[in-house]
Design a protein around this motif. Structure first.
Motif, PDB file in Angstrom:
ATOM      1  N   GLU A 195     -10.526  11.136   3.602  1.00  7.67           N
ATOM      2  CA  GLU A 195     -10.756  12.371   4.067  1.00  7.67           C
ATOM      3  C   GLU A 195     -10.044  13.388   3.550  1.00  7.67           C
ATOM      4  O   GLU A 195     -10.227  14.623   3.817  1.00  7.67           O
ATOM      5  N   PHE A 215      -0.366   3.276   6.311  1.00 13.23           N
ATOM      6  CA  PHE A 215      -0.897   2.667   7.655  1.00 13.23           C
ATOM      7  C   PHE A 215      -1.601   1.521   7.824  1.00 13.23           C
ATOM      8  O   PHE A 215      -2.241   0.839   8.593  1.00 13.23           O
ATOM      9  N   SER A 249     -14.999   8.751  10.623  1.00 17.24           N
ATOM     10  CA  SER A 249     -13.527   8.602  10.215  1.00 17.24           C
ATOM     11  C   SER A 249     -13.091   7.097  10.346  1.00 17.24           C
ATOM     12  O   SER A 249     -11.873   6.817  10.210  1.00 17.24           O
ATOM     13  N   ASN A 300      -8.531   3.630  10.959  1.00 14.00           N
ATOM     14  CA  ASN A 300      -8.827   4.802  11.509  1.00 14.00           C
ATOM     15  C   ASN A 300      -8.149   6.103  10.746  1.00 14.00           C
ATOM     16  O   ASN A 300      -7.115   6.204  10.556  1.00 14.00           O
ATOM     17  N   SER A 313      -8.331   8.955  10.766  1.00 13.27           N
ATOM     18  CA  SER A 313      -8.135  10.301  11.544  1.00 13.27           C
ATOM     19  C   SER A 313      -6.554  10.154  11.943  1.00 13.27           C
ATOM     20  O   SER A 313      -5.895  11.127  12.071  1.00 13.27           O
ATOM     21  N   THR A 314      -6.667   9.132  12.889  1.00 10.15           N
ATOM     22  CA  THR A 314      -5.319   8.919  13.533  1.00 10.15           C
ATOM     23  C   THR A 314      -4.324   8.025  12.626  1.00 10.15           C
ATOM     24  O   THR A 314      -3.152   7.793  13.156  1.00 10.15           O
ATOM     25  N   LYS A 315      -4.655   7.435  11.707  1.00 14.62           N
ATOM     26  CA  LYS A 315      -3.975   6.862  10.636  1.00 14.62           C
ATOM     27  C   LYS A 315      -3.316   5.540  11.311  1.00 14.62           C
ATOM     28  O   LYS A 315      -1.965   5.346  11.326  1.00 14.62           O
ATOM     29  N   GLN A 316      -4.237   4.663  11.772  1.00 10.81           N
ATOM     30  CA  GLN A 316      -4.025   3.461  12.616  1.00 10.81           C
ATOM     31  C   GLN A 316      -4.738   2.231  11.906  1.00 10.81           C
ATOM     32  O   GLN A 316      -5.985   2.569  11.724  1.00 10.81           O
ATOM     33  N   THR A 317      -4.379   1.240  12.232  1.00 10.85           N
ATOM     34  CA  THR A 317      -5.149   0.040  11.660  1.00 10.85           C
ATOM     35  C   THR A 317      -4.948  -1.127  12.690  1.00 10.85           C
ATOM     36  O   THR A 317      -4.036  -1.263  13.559  1.00 10.85           O
ATOM     37  N   ARG A 318      -6.085  -1.591  13.124  1.00 11.15           N
ATOM     38  CA  ARG A 318      -6.207  -2.768  13.832  1.00 11.15           C
ATOM     39  C   ARG A 318      -7.049  -3.958  13.583  1.00 11.15           C
ATOM     40  O   ARG A 318      -8.180  -3.164  13.192  1.00 11.15           O
TER      41      ARG A 318
END
Length: 849
Positions: free
Chosen positions: A105, A131, A149, A163, A165-170
């Motif tokens: 982004e 992340f 995003s 993600n 935008s939130t800088k998360q991974t799952r």
């Protein structure tokens, strides 16, 4: 299907990736470089042509608004019409390779490797994505951006949601699922799992099986796509395509691709682009020229095609006899059925009978029963058994043309007659025939020009301005203005108001020989020849009529095997050599079947868009992407401007022309190349224009400003300086020569004056000499006076004094009278002396004269 392989410009026949850029170009990745395709021409991007590239082979394409990112083993490039960016990735590819790429982004990139690492590339710097922290080691297989995003990461251990935008991974699927390929469209996303099948990815990431492993067995996973109708397409590992729609799986077999694996697919409206392993690029599109949906006539060498009054189509072949198509049913006749010969040259009909001409005579078939009812040969009236043409005119006469001067007709009553010709035409071959608007009959010959008949009366014979080898009139056409056009072995010959003009290959024909001219719609005509068929609009024919330009190039559209013809080589020396049926379709006989032109298709093509774009400026080995104006540096004597015309539907429908000076009315034709070379342009501003005709009609004129910079000695200031310097030089030269002239004049004057002075001096010397001489005379005179005058004068004065002082003269011894007499004598002597002196003076004066 049209195949583009290494025999047609592709550097290598194995394609790893396929995608269209923002300009409409189709890009393919091969082992020997990137390839750009515009529908007609291929341009190769490799290390030889573009030294800034770090490698030849790229495997993955990812399209963005800025272009296509292509990944190789150790580098990434951005392509969009041309090469935009090259990124060296060697620092992140040690003992691994790039498996996936997407944009982050921040305007940078996310790069996934086989090791399971994700790197971020921003402003030229690589860094591990902080992340991205999967709980187990894995391989990254692909990326799939969802547009919000969210980036789906397909791995060997399930699908992960990244993600940005939130800088998360799952992880969103079970770990045991290997997401080999995630693909989709605007409404649906799918994933292919090896040994599992194809699943739809729901909003909550639930995987719903759509096609089982058994159904999707044989699919090449890298080729999977879904079209706008949610039909899934894949290349078969064996041959052809696999189509999956509404739970059903079917195969689409292409004989041309048999045993070649399809690696990549793009489906765009009616066109399909296939990247193969070993066969190159295949473009599948709706045919512009159709073929018969019957196998019996496929691959046959087709000769004349004729339509009878009952709308049945009669087709002759070179060696397979005669065919009839009526109400979808095919009937055939061979020699064993009574046909004189299996080779058919011409077909005609009259009074319910079909006449089939060959080199053995004419077979007559009853149209209703299909029975052969008789023959017409030399035995019953023909001049020769070699029959060239059979034609029914408006009077219902059936004309029959043969070798050896044979012109015959069967009149409306069925009477057979032979036309009597002058003896010199007794061996002529008559091969074509046309009824004119005034009901006269025009007959074309071999090497004898054309013959005009009114009824059976020969009105005119006229040879064509062709060499004997070219003078074969295969077909004739009368245009709306009444002018005549002849399809010959030497081009198309126009006869207008008694004058001939020839349209030849260098003026736009694709072939030296033209076999047929047949009107299409009201806007133009079709011609057939050895290389396909061409369409000429009447507007271009009118331009040819009126032009005096020997280099005139006619705008046209061209169709051949790539557009659906069974073979690009049409047939000639037959009659009819092409057929326009009652529905307006045009039938073209070829050496491998029949091509059928649905004439209205041209009107549909007018609405389809094409893209013109300026490409590169090349100076020496340096290539520059053209944006707006191009500037040619000072001292450059030669440069090249390339452009592209992107059209994958019918790239041969265009005629292109260019000019470099808008003041010139002369346009130069552009043939197959898309590269214009310029040499020796003088400094200044120019406008390069490229004119595009589609089906002969003007569509666009594209302009490009060009500024050629001047070397310092070519600038205006330098020219003014040179002009002033030249003026000053002329001034000083004139002044110098004026000075020289004045000097010479002065020298001349001085010389003249010197000569005059010298002469005067000589005269002066002479005068002085004369004066001296005269002075001497004067001295002599003076001496003469002083000596001769003095004595008598003194004597006279003495006598005068005596007379004055004495009154008596005794003392003197003389009387007064004697003294006076003496005085008188003395004065006479003195007078004589004066006279002599005067005489000498006169002599001096006479000497001066």
């Amino acid at each position: 299907m049209e195949i583009w392989d290494n025999s047609k410009g592709l550097p290598q026949n194995a394609i790893f990736a396929l995608e269209k850029d923002n300009f409409g170009f189709l890009w393919a990745a091969t082992e020997e470089g990137l390839v750009r395709f515009d529908g007609k021409t291929i341009k190769v991007f490799d290390e030889d042509n573009y030294p800034e590239m770090l490698e030849q082979t790229y495997y993955i394409f990812f399209k963005t608004e800025g272009g296509i990112w292509a990944t190789g083993d150790r580098s990434i490039v951005l392509i969009d019409k041309n090469l935009k960016t090259v990124i060296d990735c060697s620092e992140i590819t040690d003992q691994t390779w790039i498996r996936a790429i997407a944009e982050n982004e921040n305007g940078g990139l996310l790069i996934g490797t086989q090791k399971g690492e994700i790197y971020s590339w921003d402003e030229g710097t690589f860094s591990l994505l902080p992340f991205w922290n999967p709980e187990t080691s894995l391989e990254i297989l692909n990326f799939y951006p969802t547009g919000n995003s969210i980036l789906l990461v397909g791995t060997s251990k399930g699908i992960y949601e990244l993600n940005l935008s939130t800088k998360q991974t799952r992880r969103v699927t079970e770990q045991g699922f290997s997401a080999l390929k995630i693909f989709g469209n605007a409404s649906n996303r799918y994933v292919y799992g090896p040994d599992k099948g194809i699943f739809r990815i729901e909003e909550d990431y639930h995987l719903e099986m759509i096609y089982s492993f058994e159904q999707s067995n044989g699919v090449n996973p890298s080729s999977l796509i879904v079209d706008s109708e949610n039909t899934i397409w894949a290349g078969s590992l064996e041959n052809g395509l696999i189509k999956m729609s509404q739970g059903k799986v079917s195969e689409v077999i292409y004989p041309e691709l048999q045993s070649y694996t399809v690696r990549k697919i793009i489906k765009e409206n009616d066109n399909i682009y296939l990247g193969t392993l070993g066969k190159g690029l295949a473009v599948v599109r709706p045919a512009k020229i159709k073929q018969l949906n019957t196998g019996v006539l496929e691959q046959k060498n087709i000769k004349p095609i004729y339509q009878a009054r009952d709308s049945s189509i009669w087709i002759g072949s070179k060696s397979d006899g005669l065919y009839q198509i009526k109400h979808g049913k095919i009937n055939s006749w061979l020699e064993e059925d009574g046909l004189l010969q299996n080779r058919v040259n011409t077909i005609g009909s009259a009074r319910g009978k079909v006449y089939v001409g060959s080199i053995a005579g004419i077979s007559i078939i009853d149209q209703q029963s299909g029975q052969i009812t008789g023959y017409l040969t030399k035995d019953n009236g023909l001049r020769s058994n070699y029959v060239y043409a059979i034609f029914r005119d408006s009077k219902n006469w059936l004309w029959i043309l043969t070798k050896k001067g044979g012109i015959h007709y069967i009149d409306e009553s069925g009477n057979f007659r032979q036309v009597e010709l002058p003896e010199k035409y007794s061996n002529s071959g008559f091969i074509s025939i046309l009824e004119l608007k005034n009901k006269e009959i025009l007959i074309g010959s071999i090497s004898q020009g054309f013959f005009r008949f009114n009824g059976e009366q020969l009105v005119e014979t006229q040879s064509l301005p062709l060499t004997p080898g070219e003078d074969l009139i295969y077909s004739m056409y009368e245009d709306p203005a009444g002018d005549l056009w002849f399809a010959t072995h030497g081009g198309i010959v126009l006869l207008k108001q008694g004058n001939f003009k020839i349209l030849r290959k260098h003026q736009g024909l694709k072939s030296r020989s033209v076999f047929s001219i047949i009107p299409g719609d009201s806007a133009g005509v079709w011609v057939s020849h050895n290389f396909g068929v061409q369409y000429f609009p009447h507007s271009e024919l009118e331009k040819f009529k009126n032009t005096t330009d020997e280099d005139f190039h006619i705008a046209n559209s061209f169709y051949n095997e790539n557009h659906g013809m069974p073979n690009s080589e049409a047939n000639g020396l037959i009659f009819p050599s092409a057929l326009k049926d009652y529905t307006g379709r045009i039938w073209i006989p070829t050496v491998e079947g029949i091509g059928i032109i649905p004439d209205p298709s041209l009107k549909k093509e007018q609405d389809k868009r094409f893209l013109f774009t300026w490409d590169n400026l090349q100076i020496g080995d340096q290539k520059t992407d053209i944006q707006d104006e191009i500037v040619i540096p000072q001292g450059v004597g030669m440069f090249q401007v390339s452009f592209s015309l992107v059209d994958f539907d019918n790239p041969d429908q265009y005629s292109l022309f260019y000019r470099i000076n808008s003041k010139s009315k002369q346009w130069q034709p552009i043939n197959e190349q898309r590269l214009l070379n310029f040499t020796g342009l003088k400094p200044g501003k120019y406008t390069l224009e490229v004119k595009i005709h589609r089906h002969g009609n003007l569509e666009q004129v594209n302009s490009l400003p060009i500024r050629v910079e001047a070397i310092w000695f070519e600038t205006l200031a330098f020219k003014i300086f040179i002009l002033l310097a030249f003026g000053l030089l002329i001034y000083f030269i004139v002044k110098y020569y004026s000075h020289i002239r004045m000097k010479r004049q002065l020298e001349s004057m001085v010389s003249q004056r010197t000569a005059e002075l010298s002469n005067a001096n000589a005269q002066l010397k002479k005068a002085l000499s004369e004066i001296e001489s005269k002075n001497k005379v004067l001295l002599d005179i003076t001496w003469f006076q002083s000596h001769l005058v003095r004595a008598p004068l003194t004597k006279a004065m003495g006598i005068a004094q005596v007379l004055n002082q004495y009154s008596s003269f005794q003392e003197i011894g003389l009387s007064k009278e004697e003294l006076e007499k003496e005085l008188l004598q003395t004065l006479e002597e003195l007078d004589q002396v004066v006279r002599e002196t005067h005489s000498k003076s006169e002599n001096i004066k006479n000497d001066e004269g």
